[in-house]
Design a protein around this motif. Sequence first.
Motif, PDB file in Angstrom:
ATOM      1  N   LEU A  90     -38.323  87.613  91.170  1.00 39.10           N
ATOM      2  CA  LEU A  90     -38.347  86.152  91.083  1.00 39.10           C
ATOM      3  C   LEU A  90     -38.792  85.575  92.416  1.00 39.10           C
ATOM      4  O   LEU A  90     -38.242  85.905  93.463  1.00 39.10           O
ATOM      5  CB  LEU A  90     -36.960  85.608  90.744  1.00 39.10           C
ATOM      6  CG  LEU A  90     -36.809  84.101  90.771  1.00 39.10           C
ATOM      7  CD1 LEU A  90     -37.633  83.448  89.675  1.00 39.10           C
ATOM      8  CD2 LEU A  90     -35.348  83.718  90.651  1.00 39.10           C
ATOM      9  N   ILE A  91     -39.790  84.681  92.362  1.00 40.00           N
ATOM     10  CA  ILE A  91     -40.271  83.986  93.550  1.00 40.00           C
ATOM     11  C   ILE A  91     -40.223  82.487  93.272  1.00 40.00           C
ATOM     12  O   ILE A  91     -40.817  82.014  92.299  1.00 40.00           O
ATOM     13  CB  ILE A  91     -41.701  84.431  93.920  1.00 40.00           C
ATOM     14  CG1 ILE A  91     -41.698  85.925  94.228  1.00 40.00           C
ATOM     15  CG2 ILE A  91     -42.225  83.611  95.090  1.00 40.00           C
ATOM     16  CD1 ILE A  91     -43.040  86.503  94.538  1.00 40.00           C
ATOM     17  N   ASP A  92     -39.479  81.753  94.112  1.00 41.55           N
ATOM     18  CA  ASP A  92     -39.397  80.299  93.985  1.00 41.55           C
ATOM     19  C   ASP A  92     -40.554  79.662  94.734  1.00 41.55           C
ATOM     20  O   ASP A  92     -40.884  80.063  95.852  1.00 41.55           O
ATOM     21  CB  ASP A  92     -38.079  79.784  94.553  1.00 41.55           C
ATOM     22  CG  ASP A  92     -36.895  80.108  93.669  1.00 41.55           C
ATOM     23  OD1 ASP A  92     -37.060  80.094  92.432  1.00 41.55           O
ATOM     24  OD2 ASP A  92     -35.804  80.378  94.201  1.00 41.55           O
ATOM     25  N   VAL A  93     -41.173  78.654  94.106  1.00 43.34           N
ATOM     26  CA  VAL A  93     -42.282  77.927  94.722  1.00 43.34           C
ATOM     27  C   VAL A  93     -41.942  76.447  94.748  1.00 43.34           C
ATOM     28  O   VAL A  93     -41.166  75.956  93.936  1.00 43.34           O
ATOM     29  CB  VAL A  93     -43.620  78.170  93.983  1.00 43.34           C
ATOM     30  CG1 VAL A  93     -44.047  79.611  94.111  1.00 43.34           C
ATOM     31  CG2 VAL A  93     -43.526  77.782  92.523  1.00 43.34           C
ATOM     32  N   GLU A  94     -42.533  75.738  95.708  1.00 36.23           N
ATOM     33  CA  GLU A  94     -42.293  74.308  95.854  1.00 36.23           C
ATOM     34  C   GLU A  94     -43.052  73.492  94.815  1.00 36.23           C
ATOM     35  O   GLU A  94     -42.566  72.473  94.350  1.00 36.23           O
ATOM     36  CB  GLU A  94     -42.722  73.849  97.251  1.00 36.23           C
ATOM     37  CG  GLU A  94     -41.918  74.460  98.368  1.00 36.23           C
ATOM     38  CD  GLU A  94     -40.516  73.912  98.424  1.00 36.23           C
ATOM     39  OE1 GLU A  94     -40.327  72.717  98.135  1.00 36.23           O
ATOM     40  OE2 GLU A  94     -39.612  74.688  98.745  1.00 36.23           O
ATOM     41  N   ILE A  95     -44.253  73.931  94.487  1.00 39.16           N
ATOM     42  CA  ILE A  95     -45.102  73.150  93.591  1.00 39.16           C
ATOM     43  C   ILE A  95     -45.981  74.098  92.782  1.00 39.16           C
ATOM     44  O   ILE A  95     -46.358  75.158  93.252  1.00 39.16           O
ATOM     45  CB  ILE A  95     -45.946  72.138  94.397  1.00 39.16           C
ATOM     46  CG1 ILE A  95     -46.516  71.069  93.496  1.00 39.16           C
ATOM     47  CG2 ILE A  95     -47.001  72.843  95.198  1.00 39.16           C
ATOM     48  CD1 ILE A  95     -46.961  69.847  94.239  1.00 39.16           C
ATOM     49  N   SER A  96     -46.235  73.724  91.557  1.00 40.32           N
ATOM     50  CA  SER A  96     -47.108  74.506  90.681  1.00 40.32           C
ATOM     51  C   SER A  96     -47.853  73.532  89.772  1.00 40.32           C
ATOM     52  O   SER A  96     -47.740  72.315  89.916  1.00 40.32           O
ATOM     53  CB  SER A  96     -46.294  75.500  89.850  1.00 40.32           C
ATOM     54  OG  SER A  96     -45.549  74.813  88.859  1.00 40.32           O
ATOM     55  N   SER A  97     -48.578  74.063  88.824  1.00 43.53           N
ATOM     56  CA  SER A  97     -49.299  73.181  87.902  1.00 43.53           C
ATOM     57  C   SER A  97     -48.344  72.344  87.058  1.00 43.53           C
ATOM     58  O   SER A  97     -48.724  71.303  86.544  1.00 43.53           O
ATOM     59  CB  SER A  97     -50.208  74.009  86.995  1.00 43.53           C
ATOM     60  OG  SER A  97     -49.443  74.910  86.221  1.00 43.53           O
ATOM     61  N   ALA A  98     -47.092  72.758  86.944  1.00 40.97           N
ATOM     62  CA  ALA A  98     -46.113  71.999  86.171  1.00 40.97           C
ATOM     63  C   ALA A  98     -45.615  70.765  86.913  1.00 40.97           C
ATOM     64  O   ALA A  98     -45.133  69.824  86.283  1.00 40.97           O
ATOM     65  CB  ALA A  98     -44.925  72.882  85.810  1.00 40.97           C
ATOM     66  N   SER A  99     -45.737  70.740  88.240  1.00 43.10           N
ATOM     67  CA  SER A  99     -45.232  69.592  88.993  1.00 43.10           C
ATOM     68  C   SER A  99     -46.277  68.942  89.894  1.00 43.10           C
ATOM     69  O   SER A  99     -46.009  67.907  90.481  1.00 43.10           O
ATOM     70  CB  SER A  99     -44.043  70.027  89.859  1.00 43.10           C
ATOM     71  OG  SER A  99     -44.439  70.995  90.803  1.00 43.10           O
TER      72      SER A  99
END
Length: 86
Positions: free
Chosen positions: A45-54
């Motif tokens: 699992l890698i947490d990201v700040e921003i993706s295409s969903a946000s």
Amino acid sequence: MRSGIHPDSRPVVFRDRAADATFLTRSTASSARTIEWEDGNNYPLIDVEISSASHPFYTGTSRVVDTAGRVERFERRYGRPAAAQH
């Protein structure tokens, strides 16, 4: 392609904390944390700040950016340009 010079690609889950969305995709990134996916398997699992969903470009929403505050903070820190000083 030469063998042994490319990193291993494996399934990894990316979680966008802002949009509460998860994506299972292949990546060379690694993580010590894991998550159980919908298929019952555990994946890194890698947490990201921003993706295409946000991201505002993909979601069609815009966010207000405090550019005036940034300019003022810059001017306090570094002063005004010589041409602008009277």
